[in-house]
Design a protein around this motif. Structure first.
Motif, PDB file in Angstrom:
ATOM      1  N   UNK A   9      70.460  44.052  -1.333  1.00  0.00           N
ATOM      2  CA  UNK A   9      69.478  42.996  -1.535  1.00  0.00           C
ATOM      3  C   UNK A   9      70.177  41.683  -1.908  1.00  0.00           C
ATOM      4  N   UNK A  10      71.171  41.755  -2.774  1.00  0.00           N
ATOM      5  CA  UNK A  10      71.907  40.550  -3.176  1.00  0.00           C
ATOM      6  C   UNK A  10      72.561  39.890  -1.960  1.00  0.00           C
ATOM      7  N   UNK A  37      67.370  34.456 -10.429  1.00  0.00           N
ATOM      8  CA  UNK A  37      68.213  35.167  -9.465  1.00  0.00           C
ATOM      9  C   UNK A  37      68.106  36.681  -9.647  1.00  0.00           C
ATOM     10  N   UNK A  38      68.191  37.120 -10.888  1.00  0.00           N
ATOM     11  CA  UNK A  38      68.101  38.553 -11.166  1.00  0.00           C
ATOM     12  C   UNK A  38      66.707  39.064 -10.802  1.00  0.00           C
ATOM     13  N   UNK A  63      62.898  42.234  -4.901  1.00  0.00           N
ATOM     14  CA  UNK A  63      63.137  42.684  -3.525  1.00  0.00           C
ATOM     15  C   UNK A  63      63.540  44.155  -3.480  1.00  0.00           C
ATOM     16  N   UNK A  64      64.212  44.623  -4.530  1.00  0.00           N
ATOM     17  CA  UNK A  64      64.533  46.051  -4.606  1.00  0.00           C
ATOM     18  C   UNK A  64      63.240  46.865  -4.685  1.00  0.00           C
ATOM     19  N   UNK A  67      61.825  49.713  -2.139  1.00  0.00           N
ATOM     20  CA  UNK A  67      61.533  51.074  -2.596  1.00  0.00           C
ATOM     21  C   UNK A  67      60.093  51.464  -2.286  1.00  0.00           C
ATOM     22  N   UNK A  68      59.156  50.534  -2.436  1.00  0.00           N
ATOM     23  CA  UNK A  68      57.760  50.812  -2.107  1.00  0.00           C
ATOM     24  C   UNK A  68      57.635  51.069  -0.610  1.00  0.00           C
ATOM     25  N   UNK A  69      58.294  50.253   0.201  1.00  0.00           N
ATOM     26  CA  UNK A  69      58.258  50.438   1.650  1.00  0.00           C
ATOM     27  C   UNK A  69      58.811  51.819   2.022  1.00  0.00           C
ATOM     28  N   UNK A  70      59.922  52.205   1.409  1.00  0.00           N
ATOM     29  CA  UNK A  70      60.526  53.506   1.668  1.00  0.00           C
ATOM     30  C   UNK A  70      59.553  54.627   1.287  1.00  0.00           C
ATOM     31  N   UNK A  71      58.923  54.510   0.121  1.00  0.00           N
ATOM     32  CA  UNK A  71      57.976  55.538  -0.330  1.00  0.00           C
ATOM     33  C   UNK A  71      56.778  55.631   0.612  1.00  0.00           C
TER      34      UNK A  71
END
Length: 72
Positions: A22-23, A44-45, A51-52, A56-60
């Motif tokens: 993501x970075x 920034x963090x 975005x992480x 992760x939601x998209x993957x799930x």
């Protein structure tokens, strides 16, 4: 009350890999290498973390969809 111990210990390496992925996408990887996470701005963090979570939601969702396709 935050517990920094991962529920699935093996996931720690994958989360670190995702953080760097993501970075890189946000063009913040060079900043991290130069300044380190501790010297990054909250914004920034937050961008990296946000975005992480999206990934992760998209993957799930994809995993749940695939299971529904198999059962359906």
């Amino acid at each position: 009350m935050s517990n920094k111990t991962p529920v699935v210990p093996e996931s720690e390496r994958q989360l670190e890999k995702l953080k760097w992925e993501v970075a890189e996408e946000l063009h913040l990887d060079d900043d991290i290498k130069e300044r380190g996470y501790e010297n990054m701005t909250t914004r920034e963090v937050g961008q990296i973390g946000g975005n992480m979570v999206k990934k992760m939601v998209q993957f799930a969702e994809e995993q749940m969809s695939n299971k529904a396709d198999i059962k359906g």
